[in-house]
Write an enzyme that holds these catalytic residues in place. Structure first.
Site, PDB file in Angstrom:
ATOM      1  N   CYS A 105       0.819  -1.220   0.000  1.00 44.81           N
ATOM      2  CA  CYS A 105       0.000   0.000   0.000  1.00 44.81           C
ATOM      3  C   CYS A 105       0.852   1.269   0.000  1.00 44.81           C
ATOM      4  O   CYS A 105       0.661   2.174  -0.832  1.00 44.81           O
ATOM      5  CB  CYS A 105      -0.978  -0.016   1.163  1.00 44.81           C
ATOM      6  SG  CYS A 105      -0.233  -0.031   2.812  1.00 44.81           S
TER       7      CYS A 105
ATOM      8  N   GLU B 114      -5.898   1.732  -4.444  1.00 49.00           N
ATOM      9  CA  GLU B 114      -5.125   1.122  -3.369  1.00 49.00           C
ATOM     10  C   GLU B 114      -4.446  -0.171  -3.808  1.00 49.00           C
ATOM     11  O   GLU B 114      -4.828  -0.807  -4.797  1.00 49.00           O
ATOM     12  CB  GLU B 114      -6.035   0.811  -2.182  1.00 49.00           C
ATOM     13  CG  GLU B 114      -7.067  -0.267  -2.481  1.00 49.00           C
ATOM     14  CD  GLU B 114      -7.936  -0.625  -1.283  1.00 49.00           C
ATOM     15  OE1 GLU B 114      -7.637  -0.192  -0.159  1.00 49.00           O
ATOM     16  OE2 GLU B 114      -8.939  -1.346  -1.495  1.00 49.00           O
TER      17      GLU B 114
ATOM     18  N   HIS C  40      -2.662   0.826   6.866  1.00 47.44           N
ATOM     19  CA  HIS C  40      -3.037   0.838   5.451  1.00 47.44           C
ATOM     20  C   HIS C  40      -3.213   2.276   4.978  1.00 47.44           C
ATOM     21  O   HIS C  40      -3.625   3.155   5.733  1.00 47.44           O
ATOM     22  CB  HIS C  40      -4.341   0.063   5.240  1.00 47.44           C
ATOM     23  CG  HIS C  40      -4.731  -0.077   3.800  1.00 47.44           C
ATOM     24  ND1 HIS C  40      -3.913  -0.673   2.859  1.00 47.44           N
ATOM     25  CD2 HIS C  40      -5.853   0.307   3.115  1.00 47.44           C
ATOM     26  CE1 HIS C  40      -4.508  -0.661   1.675  1.00 47.44           C
ATOM     27  NE2 HIS C  40      -5.691  -0.069   1.816  1.00 47.44           N
TER      28      HIS C  40
END
Length: 336
Positions: free
Chosen positions: A236, A302, A290
């Site tokens: 990420c 993402e 994240h």
């Protein structure tokens, strides 16, 4: 190296596109720690210490451009440019002192490298290109050089009798990276406590968000791999790192540090390009695990998790663990 020869080399470097902002090589994994700012000397810059390239003479600016060009040609990330520039300023005043005649022992050249200590022949260490490459090669052998304070990384390579001397040149080195290569945020300097406070959440400069979004979305379909920063796979924060590097903004490597890499705005006020974060404890940013990029119109990009290809999805504003604040990279930071 004579000024004329050095200038000729710079023409070659610039023609090759070495000083144009592009992709850099980083490192690290999602669990790796990184510094959020540079402590430096802990004091305001001295009045006699230059802070920008405009305060340097032509030879110094040419030397700085050479260092950046060589570093980029070696795919060294911008933080390495800062380490090299700060070192060169301390050791030789950026190529203006001790280049051909030793000032200390047999030290010569931009980095005052000693032939007797295995840095190369006198002719080699006088060559700014050779000297820069050799300095950076040794820097890369230092474990964790890219997350330790600039002055410490420089000292490990140089073994100077004045280990804290490099700190006073951090601001200038950071400015040179911006002035000569258009890259911002190679280091994030600490702000005195009296000056700390929320920074302005100004809109990103024209083209920054668009470039970052275009890069990120072009990676759609590639696999998620924990610790990867491209180009074939990403995690990420690795995707955010590369997207903003393409746009000329250098982010920290991991998501919890990226949270402090710009001004904070309420998620409901997020604009395209802003970063959204998820944490195990929404009251504690240190538990962030994240990060994703907001695209506008309720959509985000993402690198989600193993087994899920990179892609876009709808933002669920009431989703569990989503932090109430988004980060706008490259704008004023909320944290000293």
């Amino acid at each position: 190296m004579p000024v004329a020869a050095l200038a000729g080399f710079l023409v070659v470097v610039m023609a090759a596109g070495l000083l144009v902002v592009g992709q850099f090589v980083g490192g690290g994994e999602e669990g790796e720690e990184a510094t959020t700012c540079e402590a430096g000397t802990g004091a305001p810059p001295s009045a006699d210490v230059p802070q920008t390239s405009a305060e340097l003479d032509p030879v110094q600016r040419q030397t700085a451009a050479t260092i950046i060009g060589v570093a980029k040609g070696m795919a060294i990330p911008p933080r390495g440019w800062v380490v090299a520039l700060a070192t060169a300023m301390q050791e030789s005043q950026m190529g203006t002192v001790g280049m051909d005649v030793a000032v200390d022992h047999d030290s010569l050249g931009v980095f005052q490298q000693r032939p007797s200590q295995g840095w190369g022949s006198p002719e080699q260490v006088r060559d700014p290109v050779y000297a820069t490459r050799t300095f950076l090669e040794r820097l890369l052998t230092v474990p964790g050089w890219d997350t330790m304070p600039v002055t410490r990384a420089a000292q490990i390579v140089q073994r100077s009798a004045f280990p804290n001397a490099y700190a006073k040149w951090e601001s200038l080195a950071n400015s040179l990276v911006t002035d000569l290569a258009g890259v911002t945020g190679a280091i994030q300097e600490c702000v005195p406590a009296a000056q700390a406070g929320p920074g302005p959440a100004a809109a990103l400069p024209p083209g920054i968000a668009r470039t970052a979004i275009e890069f990120a979305t072009a990676e759609t379909g590639k696999p998620y791999v924990w610790g990867a920063t491209g180009p074939s796979s990403y995690d990420c924060s690795g995707l955010m790192l590369r997207a903003y590097e393409r746009a000329g903004i250098v982010l920290p490597r991991v998501s919890r540090d990226q949270y402090n890499a710009g001004a904070h705005v309420a998620v409901e006020q997020a604009q395209p390009g802003d970063l959204l974060f998820w944490a195990y404890d929404q009251s504690d940013p240190d538990t962030i695990h994240h990060v994703a990029m907001y695209l506008g119109n309720g959509q985000m990009m993402e690198a989600q998790q193993t087994g899920v290809p990179l892609g876009t999805r709808e933002v669920k504003w009431d989703e569990g663990e989503l932090l109430p604040l988004a980060t706008r990279p490259g704008t004023g930071s909320d944290r000293a």
